[in-house]
Design a protein around this motif. Structure first.
Motif, PDB file in Angstrom:
ATOM      1  N   GLY A   1       0.761  -1.236   0.000  1.00 44.32           N
ATOM      2  CA  GLY A   1       0.000   0.000   0.000  1.00 44.32           C
ATOM      3  C   GLY A   1       0.790   1.283   0.000  1.00 44.32           C
ATOM      4  O   GLY A   1       0.278   2.320   0.404  1.00 44.32           O
ATOM      5  N   GLY A   2       2.002   1.282  -0.468  1.00 41.44           N
ATOM      6  CA  GLY A   2       2.835   2.478  -0.445  1.00 41.44           C
ATOM      7  C   GLY A   2       2.337   3.591  -1.328  1.00 41.44           C
ATOM      8  O   GLY A   2       1.175   3.946  -1.314  1.00 41.44           O
ATOM      9  N   TRP A   3       3.194   4.131  -2.147  1.00 46.08           N
ATOM     10  CA  TRP A   3       2.886   5.336  -2.924  1.00 46.08           C
ATOM     11  C   TRP A   3       1.834   5.104  -3.994  1.00 46.08           C
ATOM     12  O   TRP A   3       1.216   6.026  -4.476  1.00 46.08           O
ATOM     13  N   ASN A   4       1.605   3.885  -4.425  1.00 43.80           N
ATOM     14  CA  ASN A   4       0.627   3.581  -5.466  1.00 43.80           C
ATOM     15  C   ASN A   4      -0.763   3.589  -4.834  1.00 43.80           C
ATOM     16  O   ASN A   4      -1.161   2.648  -4.174  1.00 43.80           O
ATOM     17  N   SER A   5      -1.537   4.625  -5.042  1.00 41.66           N
ATOM     18  CA  SER A   5      -2.743   4.911  -4.263  1.00 41.66           C
ATOM     19  C   SER A   5      -3.860   3.880  -4.346  1.00 41.66           C
ATOM     20  O   SER A   5      -4.783   3.919  -3.555  1.00 41.66           O
ATOM     21  N   VAL A   6      -3.839   2.959  -5.294  1.00 36.28           N
ATOM     22  CA  VAL A   6      -4.897   1.949  -5.353  1.00 36.28           C
ATOM     23  C   VAL A   6      -4.511   0.681  -4.596  1.00 36.28           C
ATOM     24  O   VAL A   6      -5.241  -0.292  -4.607  1.00 36.28           O
ATOM     25  N   ARG A   7      -3.395   0.686  -3.934  1.00 35.97           N
ATOM     26  CA  ARG A   7      -2.901  -0.500  -3.244  1.00 35.97           C
ATOM     27  C   ARG A   7      -3.102  -0.388  -1.734  1.00 35.97           C
ATOM     28  O   ARG A   7      -3.072   0.690  -1.165  1.00 35.97           O
ATOM     29  N   HIS A   8      -3.273  -1.532  -1.108  1.00 41.35           N
ATOM     30  CA  HIS A   8      -3.444  -1.636   0.335  1.00 41.35           C
ATOM     31  C   HIS A   8      -2.670  -2.858   0.792  1.00 41.35           C
ATOM     32  O   HIS A   8      -1.978  -3.493  -0.010  1.00 41.35           O
ATOM     33  N   GLY A   9      -2.789  -3.225   2.072  1.00 45.90           N
ATOM     34  CA  GLY A   9      -2.096  -4.429   2.530  1.00 45.90           C
ATOM     35  C   GLY A   9      -2.508  -5.626   1.699  1.00 45.90           C
ATOM     36  O   GLY A   9      -1.709  -6.254   1.019  1.00 45.90           O
ATOM     37  N   VAL A  10      -3.797  -5.940   1.736  1.00 40.74           N
ATOM     38  CA  VAL A  10      -4.388  -6.980   0.892  1.00 40.74           C
ATOM     39  C   VAL A  10      -5.581  -6.343   0.204  1.00 40.74           C
ATOM     40  O   VAL A  10      -6.367  -5.638   0.828  1.00 40.74           O
ATOM     41  N   ARG A  11      -5.720  -6.581  -1.091  1.00 44.60           N
ATOM     42  CA  ARG A  11      -6.830  -6.018  -1.864  1.00 44.60           C
ATOM     43  C   ARG A  11      -7.608  -7.149  -2.516  1.00 44.60           C
ATOM     44  O   ARG A  11      -7.017  -8.040  -3.133  1.00 44.60           O
ATOM     45  N   ILE A  12      -8.939  -7.107  -2.362  1.00 44.96           N
ATOM     46  CA  ILE A  12      -9.822  -8.067  -3.025  1.00 44.96           C
ATOM     47  C   ILE A  12     -10.677  -7.284  -4.003  1.00 44.96           C
ATOM     48  O   ILE A  12     -11.362  -6.334  -3.606  1.00 44.96           O
ATOM     49  N   GLY A  13     -10.652  -7.661  -5.272  1.00 46.56           N
ATOM     50  CA  GLY A  13     -11.427  -6.965  -6.288  1.00 46.56           C
ATOM     51  C   GLY A  13     -12.137  -7.929  -7.208  1.00 46.56           C
ATOM     52  O   GLY A  13     -12.045  -9.145  -7.062  1.00 46.56           O
ATOM     53  N   SER A  14     -12.857  -7.396  -8.156  1.00 45.29           N
ATOM     54  CA  SER A  14     -13.604  -8.200  -9.122  1.00 45.29           C
ATOM     55  C   SER A  14     -13.406  -7.597 -10.508  1.00 45.29           C
ATOM     56  O   SER A  14     -12.859  -6.505 -10.636  1.00 45.29           O
ATOM     57  N   PRO A  15     -13.861  -8.299 -11.550  1.00 43.29           N
ATOM     58  CA  PRO A  15     -13.748  -7.726 -12.892  1.00 43.29           C
ATOM     59  C   PRO A  15     -14.494  -6.400 -12.975  1.00 43.29           C
ATOM     60  O   PRO A  15     -15.564  -6.235 -12.382  1.00 43.29           O
ATOM     61  N   ASN A  16     -13.916  -5.449 -13.702  1.00 42.41           N
ATOM     62  CA  ASN A  16     -14.603  -4.162 -13.847  1.00 42.41           C
ATOM     63  C   ASN A  16     -15.549  -4.195 -15.039  1.00 42.41           C
ATOM     64  O   ASN A  16     -15.657  -5.199 -15.740  1.00 42.41           O
ATOM     65  N   SER A  17     -16.247  -3.103 -15.290  1.00 41.58           N
ATOM     66  CA  SER A  17     -17.273  -3.063 -16.335  1.00 41.58           C
ATOM     67  C   SER A  17     -16.706  -3.235 -17.740  1.00 41.58           C
ATOM     68  O   SER A  17     -17.423  -3.616 -18.653  1.00 41.58           O
ATOM     69  N   ALA A  18     -15.405  -2.986 -17.943  1.00 38.51           N
ATOM     70  CA  ALA A  18     -14.779  -3.160 -19.258  1.00 38.51           C
ATOM     71  C   ALA A  18     -14.254  -4.579 -19.458  1.00 38.51           C
ATOM     72  O   ALA A  18     -13.748  -4.918 -20.524  1.00 38.51           O
ATOM     73  N   SER A  19     -14.390  -5.420 -18.468  1.00 37.60           N
ATOM     74  CA  SER A  19     -13.874  -6.780 -18.507  1.00 37.60           C
ATOM     75  C   SER A  19     -14.654  -7.661 -19.482  1.00 37.60           C
ATOM     76  O   SER A  19     -15.809  -7.384 -19.811  1.00 37.60           O
ATOM     77  N   LEU A  20     -14.040  -8.752 -19.895  1.00 32.43           N
ATOM     78  CA  LEU A  20     -14.746  -9.763 -20.681  1.00 32.43           C
ATOM     79  C   LEU A  20     -15.794 -10.484 -19.837  1.00 32.43           C
ATOM     80  O   LEU A  20     -16.665 -11.148 -20.357  1.00 32.43           O
ATOM     81  N   PHE A  21     -15.709 -10.355 -18.501  1.00 32.61           N
ATOM     82  CA  PHE A  21     -16.625 -10.999 -17.565  1.00 32.61           C
ATOM     83  C   PHE A  21     -17.187  -9.955 -16.600  1.00 32.61           C
ATOM     84  O   PHE A  21     -16.975 -10.034 -15.394  1.00 32.61           O
ATOM     85  N   PRO A  22     -17.919  -8.954 -17.092  1.00 33.61           N
ATOM     86  CA  PRO A  22     -18.291  -7.816 -16.248  1.00 33.61           C
ATOM     87  C   PRO A  22     -19.247  -8.148 -15.104  1.00 33.61           C
ATOM     88  O   PRO A  22     -19.361  -7.360 -14.164  1.00 33.61           O
TER      89      PRO A  22
END
Length: 154
Positions: free
Chosen positions: A49-70
């Motif tokens: 989770g340092g300087w890269n603002s979208v990072r944290h200790g552990v991150r859980i995400g899903s496919p976004n709306s532009a994904s092949l599996f939205p």
């Protein structure tokens, strides 16, 4: 950890670089397959989770709306892990469709919240036996910015 079924990550020590998450869980890019089922247990995950603002200790995400599996959900169980010393939230649930089970994890000394559920997340979280220690002044163990659409079951 990006995509798949019956994925297991057990008994590892991850001492991350400061610019990324110690562990990023979900899907790789817009063309990656969804994470249909995963178990993460017995790991020690340090930093993230340092300087890269979208990072944290552990991150859980899903496919976004532009994904092949939205419309795909990320399904993951985290149990008996130690997440220590994140430069942001210890655990961040991000993007939209997530079903997560958190059991008997310890989040120690995050710079921000222990667990942060981002805005716009849908799904469920079954949380039991988790401990958040050494919070900084003004921080909380759990912050859910999607209370109407992400339901936490204790």
């Amino acid at each position: 950890m990006a995509g798949g079924e019956n994925v297991e990550v057990r008994d590892n020590l991850v001492n991350s670089v400061s610019s990324n998450s110690a562990l990023d869980i979900g899907v790789f890019g817009d063309t990656g397959h969804p994470l249909e089922s995963a178990t993460i247990s017995g790991n020690v995950l340090i930093g993230g989770g340092g300087w890269n603002s979208v990072r944290h200790g552990v991150r859980i995400g899903s496919p976004n709306s532009a994904s092949l599996f939205p419309d795909a959900y990320t399904h993951v169980t985290l149990s008996d892990n130690v997440m220590r010393g994140s430069f942001r939230a210890g655990l961040f649930v991000d993007l939209t469709r997530v079903d997560v089970t958190l059991r008997n994890n310890t989040i120690d000394g995050p710079a921000a919240q222990g667990i942060l559920v981002g805005s716009g997340v849908t799904g469920t979280g079954a949380f039991a036996g988790n401990t958040v220690t050494n919070l900084r002044p003004g921080q909380v163990a759990l912050r859910n910015d999607s209370p109407a659409t992400f339901h936490i079951i204790d």
